[in-house]
Scaffold this active site. Structure first.
Site, PDB file in Angstrom:
ATOM      1  N   CYS A   5       0.815  -1.217   0.000  1.00  0.00           N
ATOM      2  CA  CYS A   5       0.000   0.000   0.000  1.00  0.00           C
ATOM      3  C   CYS A   5       0.852   1.272   0.000  1.00  0.00           C
ATOM      4  O   CYS A   5       2.037   1.253   0.331  1.00  0.00           O
ATOM      5  CB  CYS A   5      -0.922  -0.017   1.221  1.00  0.00           C
ATOM      6  SG  CYS A   5      -2.340   1.098   1.058  1.00  0.00           S
TER       7      CYS A   5
ATOM      8  N   ASP B   4      -5.485  -3.187  11.824  1.00  0.00           N
ATOM      9  CA  ASP B   4      -4.308  -2.321  11.775  1.00  0.00           C
ATOM     10  C   ASP B   4      -4.018  -1.765  13.160  1.00  0.00           C
ATOM     11  O   ASP B   4      -4.781  -1.979  14.113  1.00  0.00           O
ATOM     12  CB  ASP B   4      -4.582  -1.166  10.796  1.00  0.00           C
ATOM     13  CG  ASP B   4      -3.317  -0.568  10.213  1.00  0.00           C
ATOM     14  OD1 ASP B   4      -2.222  -0.791  10.777  1.00  0.00           O
ATOM     15  OD2 ASP B   4      -3.419   0.131   9.195  1.00  0.00           O
TER      16      ASP B   4
END
Length: 235
Positions: free
Chosen positions: A29, A151
């Protein structure tokens, strides 16, 4: 409307054509350059992500992302990352960028996810591990139909969340582990928590916001060394 994306994506390296997991799913990402996108694709990433949330050193425009997406094979997911942005803005930006998938990383609801599905996008819903753990049993069940990303509290900051937060159980469906992963620790953490896949941003950077091609390759190699558990189909 997202062209050719919908909720079904062609064969990916983490899955065989029947949807059976044949290796750890890997998403890279926060990409910003042709070189790093190409490196991720060549190394076998299942998904490449582009940040549209404001305030990040990795944020790019829809126009920049559209250029980066052009040479990404359709078998690889292109993911637009948003955080607490109006859903109309999310749809507009994602369409302009031409991404196949939208990742929501804020306080978005199942109604927002349904809107994105209706627009033809695949989805990922990110939670901090602490926020996910705090959900009640009924709330967790309501999210089981969505792909989940767990996360740290501050995404992209390189902080590893406390794995003990998941002592009461990980998501039952397809889920990605993120937060503080890097080539040195991804294999150990993935083997311990047995996610469907892993997601990295700061862990493959030479300096904050600047990706390193060598680290991207090493991360994917390390992640793929892990034999994932029997996992649900990557919807």
């Amino acid at each position: 409307m997202a062209e050719g994306s919908g909720q079904t994506v062609p064969h990916m390296s983490g899955m065989d054509e029947s949807g059976t997991n044949v290796g750890m799913y890997v998403k890279i990402c926060g990409l910003q350059t042709v070189e790093t996108v190409a490196a991720a694709v060549a190394a076998g990433a299942d998904a490449v992500g582009f940040v549209f949330a404001p305030g990040s050193p990795r944020t790019i425009s829809a126009m920049q992302a559209a250029k980066l997406c052009r040479d990404v094979p359709r078998s690889i997911e292109t993911v637009g990352v948003f955080r607490n942005q109006p859903i109309d803005e999310v749809v507009k930006t994602a369409c302009e960028a031409g991404v196949s998938t939208v990742q929501l990383h804020g306080d978005e609801t199942l109604v927002d996810m349904a809107r994105l599905h209706g627009e033809g996008f695949r989805t990922l819903r990110a939670f901090s591990a602490a926020a996910y753990t705090a959900l009640g049993a009924a709330e967790k069940r309501s999210w089981e139909s969505e792909r989940i990303l767990l996360d740290a509290v501050e995404p992209g900051a390189g902080m590893v969340f406390d794995a003990h937060l998941l002592a009461d159980g990980v998501p039952k469906g397809f889920w990605l582990l993120a937060g503080g992963l890097n080539p040195a620790n991804v294999a150990t953490l993935a083997a311990t928590l047995q996610p469907s896949g892993v997601d990295v941003s700061s862990g493959v950077e030479a300096t904050r916001g600047v990706k390193d091609v060598f680290l991207i390759r090493e991360f994917i190699r390390a992640a793929r060394s892990v034999e994932p558990a029997t996992l649900p189909k990557n919807k």
